[in-house]
Design a protein around this motif. Structure first.
Motif, PDB file in Angstrom:
ATOM      1  N   LEU A 112       0.838  -1.204   0.000  1.00 29.22           N
ATOM      2  CA  LEU A 112       0.000   0.000   0.000  1.00 29.22           C
ATOM      3  C   LEU A 112       0.875   1.256   0.000  1.00 29.22           C
ATOM      4  O   LEU A 112       0.590   2.225  -0.705  1.00 29.22           O
ATOM      5  CB  LEU A 112      -0.942  -0.020   1.212  1.00 29.22           C
ATOM      6  N   GLN A 113       1.941   1.220   0.794  1.00 27.52           N
ATOM      7  CA  GLN A 113       2.890   2.341   0.785  1.00 27.52           C
ATOM      8  C   GLN A 113       3.473   2.534  -0.610  1.00 27.52           C
ATOM      9  O   GLN A 113       3.515   3.638  -1.142  1.00 27.52           O
ATOM     10  CB  GLN A 113       4.070   2.023   1.726  1.00 27.52           C
ATOM     11  N   ASP A 114       3.927   1.422  -1.160  1.00 34.52           N
ATOM     12  CA  ASP A 114       4.583   1.503  -2.460  1.00 34.52           C
ATOM     13  C   ASP A 114       3.628   2.032  -3.531  1.00 34.52           C
ATOM     14  O   ASP A 114       3.999   2.850  -4.363  1.00 34.52           O
ATOM     15  CB  ASP A 114       5.116   0.126  -2.882  1.00 34.52           C
ATOM     16  N   MET A 115       2.404   1.539  -3.492  1.00 33.39           N
ATOM     17  CA  MET A 115       1.436   1.969  -4.505  1.00 33.39           C
ATOM     18  C   MET A 115       1.077   3.428  -4.303  1.00 33.39           C
ATOM     19  O   MET A 115       0.895   4.167  -5.275  1.00 33.39           O
ATOM     20  CB  MET A 115       0.171   1.130  -4.377  1.00 33.39           C
ATOM     21  N   PRO A 171      -0.544  -7.829   2.023  1.00 33.72           N
ATOM     22  CA  PRO A 171       0.157  -6.725   1.365  1.00 33.72           C
ATOM     23  C   PRO A 171       0.434  -5.568   2.319  1.00 33.72           C
ATOM     24  O   PRO A 171       1.240  -4.699   2.028  1.00 33.72           O
ATOM     25  CB  PRO A 171      -0.817  -6.303   0.264  1.00 33.72           C
ATOM     26  N   VAL A 172      -0.269  -5.557   3.436  1.00 33.03           N
ATOM     27  CA  VAL A 172      -0.108  -4.485   4.418  1.00 33.03           C
ATOM     28  C   VAL A 172       0.251  -5.119   5.763  1.00 33.03           C
ATOM     29  O   VAL A 172       0.498  -6.311   5.840  1.00 33.03           O
ATOM     30  CB  VAL A 172      -1.400  -3.635   4.530  1.00 33.03           C
ATOM     31  N   GLY A 173       0.243  -4.339   6.794  1.00 31.52           N
ATOM     32  CA  GLY A 173       0.625  -4.871   8.105  1.00 31.52           C
ATOM     33  C   GLY A 173      -0.553  -5.380   8.910  1.00 31.52           C
ATOM     34  O   GLY A 173      -0.557  -5.272  10.134  1.00 31.52           O
ATOM     35  N   ALA A 174      -1.560  -5.952   8.230  1.00 29.06           N
ATOM     36  CA  ALA A 174      -2.733  -6.429   8.968  1.00 29.06           C
ATOM     37  C   ALA A 174      -2.437  -7.745   9.673  1.00 29.06           C
ATOM     38  O   ALA A 174      -2.836  -7.953  10.814  1.00 29.06           O
ATOM     39  CB  ALA A 174      -3.918  -6.580   8.023  1.00 29.06           C
ATOM     40  N   LEU A 175      -1.741  -8.632   9.009  1.00 29.23           N
ATOM     41  CA  LEU A 175      -1.355  -9.894   9.641  1.00 29.23           C
ATOM     42  C   LEU A 175       0.132  -9.801   9.959  1.00 29.23           C
ATOM     43  O   LEU A 175       0.950  -9.567   9.065  1.00 29.23           O
ATOM     44  CB  LEU A 175      -1.647 -11.064   8.708  1.00 29.23           C
ATOM     45  N   THR A 176       0.450  -9.929  11.214  1.00 27.42           N
ATOM     46  CA  THR A 176       1.856  -9.831  11.594  1.00 27.42           C
ATOM     47  C   THR A 176       2.254 -11.074  12.369  1.00 27.42           C
ATOM     48  O   THR A 176       1.405 -11.787  12.902  1.00 27.42           O
ATOM     49  CB  THR A 176       2.120  -8.571  12.439  1.00 27.42           C
ATOM     50  N   SER A 177       3.549 -11.286  12.420  1.00 29.23           N
ATOM     51  CA  SER A 177       4.023 -12.542  12.974  1.00 29.23           C
ATOM     52  C   SER A 177       4.479 -12.371  14.413  1.00 29.23           C
ATOM     53  O   SER A 177       5.088 -11.361  14.778  1.00 29.23           O
ATOM     54  CB  SER A 177       5.159 -13.079  12.096  1.00 29.23           C
ATOM     55  N   GLY A 178       4.172 -13.336  15.220  1.00 25.57           N
ATOM     56  CA  GLY A 178       4.527 -13.308  16.631  1.00 25.57           C
ATOM     57  C   GLY A 178       6.028 -13.247  16.853  1.00 25.57           C
ATOM     58  O   GLY A 178       6.488 -12.791  17.895  1.00 25.57           O
ATOM     59  N   THR A 179       6.801 -13.698  15.877  1.00 23.33           N
ATOM     60  CA  THR A 179       8.248 -13.690  16.081  1.00 23.33           C
ATOM     61  C   THR A 179       8.873 -12.378  15.620  1.00 23.33           C
ATOM     62  O   THR A 179       9.917 -11.990  16.107  1.00 23.33           O
ATOM     63  CB  THR A 179       8.927 -14.840  15.301  1.00 23.33           C
ATOM     64  N   PHE A 202       2.994   5.609  -3.075  1.00 24.90           N
ATOM     65  CA  PHE A 202       4.163   6.351  -3.530  1.00 24.90           C
ATOM     66  C   PHE A 202       4.152   6.484  -5.055  1.00 24.90           C
ATOM     67  O   PHE A 202       4.394   7.545  -5.608  1.00 24.90           O
ATOM     68  CB  PHE A 202       5.427   5.628  -3.060  1.00 24.90           C
ATOM     69  N   ARG A 203       3.813   5.367  -5.711  1.00 25.77           N
ATOM     70  CA  ARG A 203       3.865   5.379  -7.169  1.00 25.77           C
ATOM     71  C   ARG A 203       2.653   6.021  -7.825  1.00 25.77           C
ATOM     72  O   ARG A 203       2.768   6.722  -8.809  1.00 25.77           O
ATOM     73  CB  ARG A 203       3.963   3.942  -7.703  1.00 25.77           C
ATOM     74  N   TYR A 204       1.490   5.717  -7.278  1.00 28.72           N
ATOM     75  CA  TYR A 204       0.275   6.106  -8.001  1.00 28.72           C
ATOM     76  C   TYR A 204      -0.626   7.058  -7.218  1.00 28.72           C
ATOM     77  O   TYR A 204      -1.638   7.495  -7.727  1.00 28.72           O
ATOM     78  CB  TYR A 204      -0.567   4.859  -8.339  1.00 28.72           C
ATOM     79  N   GLY A 205      -0.309   7.299  -5.962  1.00 24.92           N
ATOM     80  CA  GLY A 205      -1.294   7.962  -5.106  1.00 24.92           C
ATOM     81  C   GLY A 205      -1.369   9.454  -5.285  1.00 24.92           C
ATOM     82  O   GLY A 205      -0.578  10.087  -5.991  1.00 24.92           O
ATOM     83  N   LEU A 206      -2.352  10.019  -4.607  1.00 22.70           N
ATOM     84  CA  LEU A 206      -2.540  11.463  -4.595  1.00 22.70           C
ATOM     85  C   LEU A 206      -1.532  12.075  -3.627  1.00 22.70           C
ATOM     86  O   LEU A 206      -1.031  11.413  -2.733  1.00 22.70           O
ATOM     87  CB  LEU A 206      -3.943  11.784  -4.081  1.00 22.70           C
ATOM     88  N   GLY A 207      -1.307  13.331  -3.788  1.00 22.24           N
ATOM     89  CA  GLY A 207      -0.372  14.002  -2.898  1.00 22.24           C
ATOM     90  C   GLY A 207      -1.011  14.511  -1.624  1.00 22.24           C
ATOM     91  O   GLY A 207      -0.333  14.845  -0.664  1.00 22.24           O
ATOM     92  N   GLU A 208      -2.339  14.578  -1.640  1.00 30.35           N
ATOM     93  CA  GLU A 208      -2.974  15.126  -0.441  1.00 30.35           C
ATOM     94  C   GLU A 208      -4.190  14.303  -0.063  1.00 30.35           C
ATOM     95  O   GLU A 208      -4.705  13.519  -0.862  1.00 30.35           O
ATOM     96  CB  GLU A 208      -3.385  16.574  -0.675  1.00 30.35           C
TER      97      GLU A 208
END
Lengths: 160, 443, 697
Positions: free
Chosen positions: C112-115, C200-208, C117-123
């Motif tokens: 999501l960050q990358d997209m 693709p985002v930080g919704a599922l994160t790993s316990g380790t 950065f590449r395609y998103g609006l500035g504001e």
């Protein structure tokens, strides 16, 4: 777990209404009818329905969270649903809902302490030409006014 | 004790589907009475026709889907491949949920056998073996009526393993929904019928090739099926002649809102919208002036009073930038608060978005939040551009039509009632950010 | 050949098979169409609407992930309308997505960050309050943050379609819709973490890994998993000599992005507090810490004494050390100790298979073959539990190519879900049921047969005879337990067979014979635990040297213990269950340890033997030269590829010693010695797991 003989008979027939191997079709009706009898879709109901339809728990929960009529928490003996969508809103549905909140002393999705009444603001009930409309459990009440509402509550209280 | 939902007939009505209704009837027409009044004649006739001929007749009738989309019914039926080795199914959409719509309940509640007969004819046309009537969960009353009618039809041999002694097997049952507007969308309804969430399916394949349980299926609204028996009995041309070209027959109009005589009426397609409101509905209530009309359910863009002098049929309303939709006609008088109407509708769509796709899930929620703020008097002029722009960004880009259904009325309301909404903003200017406020977040 | 169609994307003509999805066709032409929900190999969702493209003559923008290419289609992926639609989708997504990127695990590698950065609006125009739902812990390894979730449904699909576990679902609706686990508030599943990986985002994160590192702070080391024999590539994320996480996001290696719970999470044994970090010497009956020089000197002296007095020596090798170490070890045994008394824990009857195949080429299936074969037969194994990658490959083959799987097993297995036929047969009697499948198998174009440890000796010969009689090309996989079980066999950790299964003149003692021998003088155990469960050598007085990671039951009995490196800490090659050689590289560092190769090299040097330079690449060169079947292309190995070895011919008169084949019967949640020291593996509720018992969804 078993249900009443009438409901068991209904379920037996219901499962046969879907093509062989596709008995999952009966899931939503079964949950709703089981909820009507048990009061809520309890853990036991989830397990029982999943078992009968050979489904995983997650398949049941996917549906349970989606459909607004299904609930895990028992509602009041009289579940009052007041429509405030466009036609009802134009004819006093919002005022009716606010009146109901005050009258019952509860808010949206609340339940009276005695468990008699629960209240919910709902979307269009398909009774637009007879607005404002509401439902008590499955019974429709049309062209409601605060006064009619009060009389209805009184008569329901007397039934107890 | 039971209240009738019928209204006294109006002379301008053309009663075909509602012909057995008589005011102030409270009970449904059960099977004996149905049979005495020509009931199940159409299916007998259809049994003697070639399936292609049935579809042809429906095509000739110019019957279009009464659920909202207005797709030609005969054409829809003709897409089903009768030679497919899979079983074929019929599904009735009785998930009536479009705000303003309350006609299917009337049809099921007062003449349930007409629906069964219509389904039988459709089933015959495609060689179906089974059907379901998907009825919204709140309509338990009508589920029970349909169940009883189906039982009667089984008893009299109109349904079952040997329909009318012809050896044709056809079964029918009701199926209850459990609270979801989205399930009125045909593929979401099919998912729900299969015991799943009401998330819509990718199209193609269309239900005609892969519908209920992945088998060829015809899926129509209650009113659509109810029109079929008379089309078969009297011929497609007769039915078509009741309406305007390409907009055959009669339709049920649900008058609600600020109207003198709300109710469900049957009128020929193409009747002038103002005639319906002023003549049949008795005009705007309390002697007030007309401000606007939502002509086809909440998803149809609002028409201002001066735009209402048009024939109410699919094509004319489309030309006026709105839709005939489900036949729900909501009348708004001069006192109607359009900001509130906007906020209420957006709340509805946000509540009913299934959440499957991003633009609908996030768009409806965003619209709900902005319009709620507008209603509280905490809006800015810029919000109106934002609403318009968000709506455009949703339009045509969502997975299913629900996104459009939210975007279209939002755009129509902010465009047509811009001044009124701006007035509301100005009244509460004290709370508003200074004009030309920069966005809060700059990425 | 499928019907080909020509389409035009951004003015370029591309010819693809009819029905190819436009997003894939574009990719083939080097045109990237961004998407969240589209995930190659899994069902189409068309939910994220990021991949909308403009198609001439179509009024609306079309989702390219759901649009089959049709002749003459003219597509624009960068037209103003498309660019604007993408911007708006990202704007929609960000309305409710928390902008907690600075503390989000995914920050820096977030799609999501990358997209944006590449395609998103500035504001941002969003002034409202964001929808919020609290984070939930579903297992010691899996956390879910619904607020960050963009609902791309990748997790649901990899779990359900990819693995057949189906532990995740979607509940609630609209903006409240979220992913739910299969046990109400927690998960019971394979704990493989594939869902975390594909998020693709930080919704599922790993316990380790959560909140432990930023992705740019770590080095990425290509290693081969040290646990089971499947040979998954696992990319170790290493910071300051410590493994912070393991995954394979770049899909390099035979496993693509797949890893099981062991590959993804059970690396923590490396940094266990119980790791041996100094040599130990038995003094006055107790093991005392000693310096490396002291221990090496003591070991060398004892070995020299043993050689001089012609004492009987025995060597037990490892199933987790590298090929180079194994090769060097057998050389050490045969040249320094002058004995063929060398063996290891055998877990599959590879020898009989090679005998039966008689050196025929192309008869050993590769991991890739499992995805491309026309049918597969699994005999006597719980594949999903013991060989998760092989199971995933077969499943993908069935999903994508409808290749059927047939099962003969002692109990229910996950493959039953989709198997064309499942036969239940008691362990050891599976071969009796083969005939029942003849007609089904003969109808296929080719077949891969995988067999487990209950098939050995005669049963394997019958299996190959059955395969031969089908009249279709058949390939085989002999299932073995650990990361280099196969390599240990190939490298001649066998009393009667030198590297490449060449018979030795005078066979030595087998592992069983060593334990029972009354007259051993010296025992050297490298990375094995033969005394597990309280066993003892009958020769109680034999001097025992042990190279180990932990003070195992065997190490506890040793006279000298060398703290060894695990596979993750060293360079070398290993051979997986399919006989494919792969290179693994050193990632973390554990102070005080040495590789077994170095230890043996140092001892050999002290004793004045020249066994070759004890460096992995030098030894590997020798293996390529000397070991039949191992002359694999260096370039392939060097670039992280898996090189199939050729099956050497094993003379028919060789005794395959099938009675020594004993699988440890590890499940998904056990891994021999290493598993005992992996806390994460022990923490999950599914541990220790059971074979032939399928998870009830």
């Amino acid at each position: 777990m078993t249900f009443s003989p009438e409901l068991e008979a209904k379920f037996a027939k219901m499962i046969g209404n879907y093509p062989p191997g596709r008995q999952k079709g009966a899931l939503i009706p079964m949950l709703l009818y089981a909820q009507d009898e048990v009061g809520a879709v309890t853990e036991e109901v989830i397990e029982e329905v999943a078992k009968r339809l050979k489904l995983s728990r997650v398949e049941v929960e996917e549906v349970l969270g989606y459909y607004t009529m299904l609930t895990r928490e028992p509602r009041g003996r009289y579940h009052i649903q007041i429509c405030t969508n466009i036609s009802c809103m134009l004819t006093g549905g919002e005022e009716l809902f606010e009146h109901a909140c005050r009258r019952l002393g509860i808010g949206n999705k609340g339940k009276t302490p005695d468990g008699q009444f629960s209240l919910e603001e709902v979307e269009c009930l398909g009774a637009c030409s007879w607005a404002p409309a509401m439902q008590v459990n499955y019974e429709f009440h049309y062209q409601m006014t605060p006064e009619k509402f009060d009389r209805l509550i009184e008569s329901l209280r007397k039934l107890q | 004790m039971k209240q009738t939902l019928l209204v006294p007939p109006h002379p301008l009505e053309k009663r075909v589907l509602t012909r057995r209704f008589e005011y102030p009837r409270t009970e449904p027409v059960w099977i004996d009475e149905y049979l005495q009044t020509g009931g199940y004649e159409a299916i007998r006739k259809a049994m003697s026709m070639e399936p292609e001929a049935i579809v042809e007749e429906v095509k000739k009738s110019a019957l279009r889907g009464r659920g909202g989309a207005g797709f030609p019914t005969g054409m829809k039926w003709s897409f089903v491949d009768r030679r497919s080795p899979k079983p074929k199914y019929v599904v009735v959409n009785a998930d009536e949920g479009e705000p303003g719509t309350c006609k299917d309940r009337i049809l099921m509640g007062y003449d349930p056998h007409r629906l069964i007969e219509g389904v039988l004819i459709g089933a015959r046309a495609i060689g179906a073996c089974r059907g379901w009537i998907y009825i919204r969960g709140e309509y338990r009353e009508y589920i029970e009526i349909m169940d009883r009618a189906i039982e009667q039809a089984y008893e009299r041999g109109f349904l079952g393993s040997n329909v009318l002694g012809t050896g044709w097997e056809f079964h029918l049952s009701t199926h209850t929904g459990a609270g979801s507007y989205e399930c009125g969308e045909e593929t979401a309804l099919l998912e729900s019928l299969e015991g799943k969430r009401g998330n819509p399916r990718l199209k193609p394949p269309f239900p005609a090739t892969s519908g209920a349980f992945q088998c060829p299926t015809i899926l129509n609204n209650v009113e659509t099926f109810c029109a079929v028996p008379d089309i078969i009995l009297n011929g497609g041309e007769w039915y078509a002649s009741l309406g305007t070209p390409r907009n055959g027959g009669t339709r049920l109009v649900c008058l609600s809102g600020h109207i003198e005589r709300p109710g469900v009426y049957e009128v020929p397609l193409g009747m002038n919208l103002l005639t319906i409101i002023n003549e049949i509905g008795g005009g705007v209530w309390k002697g007030r002036k007309l401000k606007a009309v939502i002509p086809g359910g909440s998803s149809s863009p609002v028409l201002k009073a001066d735009e209402c002098d048009i024939p109410a049929d699919y094509d004319s309303l489309a030309k006026a930038g709105s839709m005939l939709g489900s036949g729900a006609t909501v009348v708004l008088d001069e006192t109607a608060d359009m900001t509130k109407v906007l906020a209420r509708l957006m709340k509805f769509y946000a509540h009913e978005s299934c959440g499957w796709c991003i633009p609908c899930r996030e768009g409806t929620t965003w619209l709900k939040k902005i319009t709620a703020r507008l209603e509280e008097g905490l809006g800015t002029e810029r919000d109106l551009e934002t609403i318009d722009n968000i709506s455009q960004n949703m339009l045509g880009r969502t997975f299913c039509p629900l996104g459009d259904a939210a975007a279209m009325p939002a755009m129509a309301l902010v465009r047509k009632f811009r001044d009124e909404i701006l007035d509301r903003i100005r009244q509460a200017e004290a709370f508003a950010p200074a004009p030309g406020t920069q966005p809060l977040v700059v990425l | 050949m499928a019907n080909m169609v020509t389409i035009t994307i951004n003015g370029r003509q591309i010819t693809v098979p009819a029905g190819t999805l436009v997003i894939e066709a574009a990719k083939q032409a080097g045109i990237d169409i961004p998407a969240f929900c589209y995930y190659e190999g899994f069902s189409v969702q068309a939910a994220c609407r990021m991949c909308l493209v403009e198609v001439e003559k179509m009024p609306k923008l079309q989702p390219s992930c759901a649009l089959p290419a049709a002749e003459g289609m003219v597509i624009h992926t960068e037209s103003p309308k498309v660019v604007e639609a993408r911007k708006s989708m990202l704007e929609f997504l960000l309305t409710n997505h928390p902008l907690d990127c600075p503390v989000c695990d995914k920050g820096g590698e977030c799609e999501l960050q990358d997209m944006t950065f590449r395609y998103g609006l500035g504001e941002s125009r969003f002034l409202e309050i964001k929808h919020h739902a609290d984070e939930k812990q579903w297992s010691p390894l899996v956390f879910y943050d619904p607020a960050r979730c963009i609902l791309c449904y990748r997790c649901i699909r990899v779990c359900d379609e990819g693995l057949g576990v189906g532990a995740l679902g979607l509940s609630y609706r609209g903006v409240s819709a979220e992913i739910i686990p299969n046990r109400g508030d927690h998960l019971e599943c394979d704990e493989c973490g594939w869902c975390i990986d594909v998020c693709p985002v930080g919704a599922l994160t790993s316990g380790t890994y959560r909140y432990r590192s930023r992705p740019w702070e770590m080095n990425y080391v290509p290693a081969v998993c040290t646990h089971c024999s499947n040979g998954c590539k696992t990319t170790l994320s290493v910071r300051n000599g410590e493994i912070i996480r393991a995954n394979n996001r770049d899909r390099s290696g035979i496993n693509g992005e797949f890893l099981c719970v062991k590959g993804r999470f059970a690396f923590d044994f490396v940094h266990s507090g119980e790791r041996l970090q100094t040599p130990l010497i038995r003094k006055d009956g107790r093991l005392e810490p000693a310096s490396w020089s002291e221990a090496l000197k003591a070991a060398a002296a004892r070995v020299r004494a043993s050689i001089e007095r012609n004492g009987k020596a025995a060597v037990i090798g490892s199933t987790r050390t590298t090929n180079e170490e194994n090769y060097y070890l057998q050389k050490f045994a045969r040249q320094v100790l002058r004995t063929n008394n060398i063996d290891h824990h055998r877990s599959g009857d590879v020898i009989t298979l090679l005998q039966a195949l008689g050196g025929r080429e192309g008869a050993l299936a590769t991991v890739q073959d499992l995805y491309t074969c026309d049918a597969a037969l699994v005999v006597g194994a719980d594949l999903s539990q013991q060989h998760p990658l092989l199971a995933v490959q077969l499943r993908a083959n069935w999903r994508h190519h409808q290749s059927p799987v047939f099962v003969i097993s002692a109990g229910p297995v996950r493959e039953d879900q989709y198997a064309a036929r499942s036969i239940r047969a008691e362990a050891g009697t599976e071969a009796d049921r083969l005939e029942e499948l003849r007609a089904d198998l003969q109808a296929r174009r080719n077949l891969v047969i995988l067999y487990g440890p209950s098939m050995k000796g005669e049963a394997v010969r019958r299996l190959v005879a059955f395969g031969d009689s089908l009249g279709i090309p058949v390939k085989y996989v002999c299932l073995v337990d650990y990361a280099n079980s196969r390599g240990a066999l190939d490298m001649g950790l066998l009393p009667h067979l030198a590297p490449g299964y060449r018979p030795v003149e005078i066979p030595g003692m087998t592992l069983d014979a060593m334990l029972e021998a009354p007259d051993l003088d010296l025992v050297w155990v490298v990375g094995a635990n033969p005394l597990e469960g309280g066993r003892r050598f009958v020769s109680r007085d034999a001097f025992m040297i042990v190279n180990e990671l932990f003070l195992t039951e065997t190490a506890q009995q040793a006279d000298i213990v060398f703290p060894a490196m695990s596979l993750y800490e060293k360079n070398g090659t290993v051979t997986n269950v399919c006989g494919e050689v792969q290179r693994t590289k050193a990632g973390p560092k554990v102070m005080g340890t040495k590789s077994d190769l170095e230890i043996l090299g140092l001892i050999a040097a002290q004793l004045g033997f020249d066994l070759g330079v004890p460096l992995p690449d030098r030894v590997f060169e020798e293996i390529r030269r000397e070991v039949p079947g191992y002359n694999v292309p260096l370039a392939l190995i060097a670039t992280g590829g898996a090189a199939p070895t050729k099956p050497p011919a094993v003379p028919a008169e060789v005794d395959a010693q099938p009675e020594l084949v004993r699988s440890s019967g590890d499940t998904l949640f056990t891994s021999g010695t290493l598993g005992k020291y992996s806390k994460k593996l022990g923490e999950v509720i599914e541990a220790p797991g059971r074979l032939y018992q399928v998870l009830v969804p």
